[in-house]
Design a protein around this motif. Sequence first.
Motif, PDB file in Angstrom:
ATOM      1  N   ALA A  18       0.838  -1.206   0.000  1.00 14.33           N
ATOM      2  CA  ALA A  18       0.000   0.000   0.000  1.00 14.33           C
ATOM      3  C   ALA A  18       0.870   1.253   0.000  1.00 14.33           C
ATOM      4  N   LYS A  19       2.055   1.133   0.574  1.00 16.72           N
ATOM      5  CA  LYS A  19       2.999   2.256   0.625  1.00 16.72           C
ATOM      6  C   LYS A  19       4.131   2.094  -0.387  1.00 16.72           C
ATOM      7  N   ASN A  20       4.108   0.989  -1.122  1.00 15.75           N
ATOM      8  CA  ASN A  20       5.180   0.690  -2.085  1.00 15.75           C
ATOM      9  C   ASN A  20       6.553   0.775  -1.422  1.00 15.75           C
ATOM     10  N   THR A  21       6.643   0.201  -0.249  1.00 14.33           N
ATOM     11  CA  THR A  21       7.850   0.304   0.578  1.00 14.33           C
ATOM     12  C   THR A  21       8.283  -1.073   1.056  1.00 14.33           C
ATOM     13  N   VAL A  22       9.593  -1.293   1.032  1.00  9.57           N
ATOM     14  CA  VAL A  22      10.167  -2.509   1.581  1.00  9.57           C
ATOM     15  C   VAL A  22      11.024  -2.136   2.780  1.00  9.57           C
ATOM     16  N   TYR A  23      11.076  -3.044   3.750  1.00 11.32           N
ATOM     17  CA  TYR A  23      11.798  -2.803   4.996  1.00 11.32           C
ATOM     18  C   TYR A  23      12.850  -3.882   5.206  1.00 11.32           C
ATOM     19  N   LEU A  24      13.892  -3.503   5.922  1.00 10.16           N
ATOM     20  CA  LEU A  24      14.881  -4.471   6.377  1.00 10.16           C
ATOM     21  C   LEU A  24      15.065  -4.251   7.866  1.00 10.16           C
ATOM     22  N   GLN A  25      14.502  -5.146   8.651  1.00 12.03           N
ATOM     23  CA  GLN A  25      14.675  -5.097  10.100  1.00 12.03           C
ATOM     24  C   GLN A  25      15.939  -5.859  10.445  1.00 12.03           C
ATOM     25  N   MET A  26      16.877  -5.162  11.051  1.00 14.82           N
ATOM     26  CA  MET A  26      18.179  -5.752  11.373  1.00 14.82           C
ATOM     27  C   MET A  26      18.326  -5.819  12.886  1.00 14.82           C
ATOM     28  N   THR A  27      18.572  -6.999  13.407  1.00 16.98           N
ATOM     29  CA  THR A  27      18.745  -7.201  14.839  1.00 16.98           C
ATOM     30  C   THR A  27      20.070  -7.896  15.097  1.00 16.98           C
ATOM     31  N   SER A  28      20.481  -7.905  16.360  1.00 19.30           N
ATOM     32  CA  SER A  28      21.752  -8.528  16.751  1.00 19.30           C
ATOM     33  C   SER A  28      22.877  -8.088  15.827  1.00 19.30           C
ATOM     34  N   LEU A  29      22.941  -6.794  15.597  1.00 17.45           N
ATOM     35  CA  LEU A  29      23.912  -6.263  14.641  1.00 17.45           C
ATOM     36  C   LEU A  29      25.347  -6.478  15.124  1.00 17.45           C
ATOM     37  N   LYS A  30      26.213  -6.714  14.140  1.00 19.71           N
ATOM     38  CA  LYS A  30      27.635  -6.954  14.396  1.00 19.71           C
ATOM     39  C   LYS A  30      28.457  -5.892  13.667  1.00 19.71           C
ATOM     40  N   PRO A  31      29.672  -5.644  14.128  1.00 14.59           N
ATOM     41  CA  PRO A  31      30.513  -4.672  13.406  1.00 14.59           C
ATOM     42  C   PRO A  31      30.693  -5.024  11.927  1.00 14.59           C
ATOM     43  N   GLU A  32      30.706  -6.297  11.613  1.00 11.84           N
ATOM     44  CA  GLU A  32      30.860  -6.699  10.209  1.00 11.84           C
ATOM     45  C   GLU A  32      29.620  -6.427   9.355  1.00 11.84           C
ATOM     46  N   ASP A  33      28.548  -5.968   9.966  1.00 10.92           N
ATOM     47  CA  ASP A  33      27.366  -5.537   9.210  1.00 10.92           C
ATOM     48  C   ASP A  33      27.503  -4.095   8.721  1.00 10.92           C
ATOM     49  N   THR A  34      28.565  -3.441   9.128  1.00 10.34           N
ATOM     50  CA  THR A  34      28.808  -2.059   8.723  1.00 10.34           C
ATOM     51  C   THR A  34      28.981  -1.953   7.214  1.00 10.34           C
ATOM     52  N   GLY A  35      28.359  -0.914   6.629  1.00 11.49           N
ATOM     53  CA  GLY A  35      28.500  -0.677   5.211  1.00 11.49           C
ATOM     54  C   GLY A  35      27.407   0.230   4.699  1.00 11.49           C
ATOM     55  N   VAL A  36      27.461   0.494   3.409  1.00  9.69           N
ATOM     56  CA  VAL A  36      26.381   1.215   2.751  1.00  9.69           C
ATOM     57  C   VAL A  36      25.361   0.184   2.259  1.00  9.69           C
TER      58      VAL A  36
END
Length: 121
Positions: free
Chosen positions: A72-90
């Motif tokens: 309905a909003k034409n939107t996608v989400y990415l819920q990120m949990t338990s984040l790690k330093p190696e998840d860093t990036g663009v």
Amino acid sequence: QVQLVESGGGLVQAGGSLRLSCAASGRTYPMGWFRQAPGKEREFVAAINWSGSSTYYADSVKGRFTISRDNAKNTVYLQMTSLKPEDTGVYYCAADRYSATRIMNYEHDYWGQGTQVTVSS
């Protein structure tokens, strides 16, 4: 031309959570997320089909990240949990005219401009 606009990036401590959003112009598309760390190649993170009934994840994020969509909003989400330093990036949003599989195979049509995610240790 499809426009993809990401939001929600930022700085978070290891173990924390963030939710990214990507709003698409025009009609509904299969969509996904990629990321690129400094000095590394861009890599697939997650993808979702038109309806949201099928989702796909890189092994490195399975069990920690969840992709979802609100058509309905034409939107996608990415819920990120338990984040790690190696998840860093663009983190880049992606969309394709045909399938989520094409996104997984880096064959999709459209890219967003990216949003920075930094996870501190």
